[in-house]
Design a protein around this motif. Structure first.
Motif, PDB file in Angstrom:
ATOM      1  N   ASP A 140       0.797  -1.239   0.000  1.00 29.33           N
ATOM      2  CA  ASP A 140       0.000   0.000   0.000  1.00 29.33           C
ATOM      3  C   ASP A 140       0.822   1.278   0.000  1.00 29.33           C
ATOM      4  N   GLU A 156      -2.788   0.812  -6.980  1.00 30.31           N
ATOM      5  CA  GLU A 156      -3.970   0.406  -6.223  1.00 30.31           C
ATOM      6  C   GLU A 156      -3.474  -0.372  -5.003  1.00 30.31           C
ATOM      7  N   ASP A 157      -3.854   0.088  -3.802  1.00 28.47           N
ATOM      8  CA  ASP A 157      -3.382  -0.551  -2.563  1.00 28.47           C
ATOM      9  C   ASP A 157      -3.753  -2.032  -2.536  1.00 28.47           C
ATOM     10  N   ARG A 162      -9.291  -1.899   0.547  1.00 26.62           N
ATOM     11  CA  ARG A 162      -9.427  -1.656  -0.900  1.00 26.62           C
ATOM     12  C   ARG A 162     -10.250  -2.776  -1.555  1.00 26.62           C
ATOM     13  N   LYS A 166     -13.842  -2.437  -3.523  1.00 22.76           N
ATOM     14  CA  LYS A 166     -14.100  -3.004  -4.853  1.00 22.76           C
ATOM     15  C   LYS A 166     -15.344  -3.887  -4.868  1.00 22.76           C
ATOM     16  N   VAL A 172     -15.146   4.745  -0.362  1.00 22.32           N
ATOM     17  CA  VAL A 172     -13.756   5.190  -0.303  1.00 22.32           C
ATOM     18  C   VAL A 172     -13.519   5.967   0.998  1.00 22.32           C
TER      19      VAL A 172
END
Ligand SMILES: [Mn+2]
Length: 284
Positions: A140, A156-157, A162, A166, A172
């Motif tokens: 991250d 993208e972490d 995260r 998704k 967020v």
């Protein structure tokens, strides 16, 4: 896995060559006793090597008991800086192989030494080669691009929050405040093999572009907008100092590492930051 994240707009200005002004700074922060982050910039003196492999900038954030996190992040930047320039393959393939070598080195070290058991690290690396940039990452620690007046997150972490964003389980904003936002789903050194995200194609750089790499000690406490403003208002060393100071003002609960790169045409002086209000000399 080959991956590209958020594509910024292209510009059609192509000077002969670029140079890269880089600063990488790390700070223990306000609460921790040791700094388990590592950061480095490698600029080869040999012009041929510089042209073939470019400039390498890295940020790694180690984890594990005792001094294990420090060992892991240091090993990552050491092995990657050596292996990347040694590999006789194209630059993006060399970067992927260098990450894999570093992963293996950390894993083997942790297996041999009981006190280092379970250590791991994130690593985000940016390569600037002639007119292009490409990157690789695990974990991250983030890479951003500031172009014109916008900031684009380029990584993208590999974090649990995260994954939840998704799947639509968290927004967020919720992820940003989540108590377990620092839990990683992927790290270097935890397993004999690691899946490294490497850019499939390079990004063409433009004069005035800035890249920013940072550990979560920064992006936990400082917004994207503040990062953008800091790199636009300051040269790279001053931008790093400003961002570290901002994170420390807000508690600095973790180690903080920042790398800033400014892209400028060869031969052009570093842009002078004009103050917003200027004194005008009046002659009578
Ligand atoms: Mn951290």
């Amino acid at each position: 896995m080959w991956h590209r994240w958020l594509k910024p707009k292209k510009k059609n200005i192509t000077p002969l060559a670029y140079e890269f002004v880089v600063s990488v700074q790390t700070d223990v922060g306000c609460r921790r006793e040791s700094n388990e982050d590592a950061g480095r910039c490698v600029k080869p003196h040999d012009p041929e090597l510089l042209s073939n492999k470019g400039v390498l900038v890295m940020v790694a954030d180690g984890m594990g008991g005792y001094a294990a996190g420090e060992v892991a992040s240091r090993l990552a930047v050491d092995v990657i800086s050596r292996a990347y320039y040694e590999e006789k393959v194209t630059a993006p393939v060399a970067l992927k192989k260098a990450f894999e070598q570093a992963n293996r080195a950390i894993y083997e070290q942790a297996r041999k030494d009981e006190t280092l058991k379970g250590m791991g690290t994130t690593c985000t690396a940016l390569v600037l080669q002639n007119r292009s940039a490409f990157a690789a990452h695990v974990g991250d620690s983030r890479l951003y691009l500031v172009r014109d007046d916008a900031i684009y997150q380029q990584t993208e972490d590999h974090s649990a929050v995260r994954e939840m964003v998704k799947r639509g389980l968290l927004s967020v904003a919720e992820a940003q405040r989540h108590p377990e936002r620092n839990v990683l789903v992927r790290a270097m050194g935890r397993h004999p093999n690691v899946e490294v995200v490497v850019w499939e194609e390079p990004l063409s750089v433009c004069a005035g572009d800035r890249f920013l790499l940072c550990s979560d000690g920064l992006h936990d406490l400082v917004t994207d907008e503040e990062m953008k403003q800091a790199v636009l208002d300051n040269d790279p060393p001053a931008a790093c100092e400003r961002l570290i100071a901002l994170a420390k003002q807000r508690g600095g609960h973790d180690n903080i590492t920042v790398g800033v790169v400014q892209v400028q045409p060869v031969g052009e002086d570093a842009p002078v930051n004009m103050p917003k209000t200027r004194q005008v000399e009046v002659r009578l």
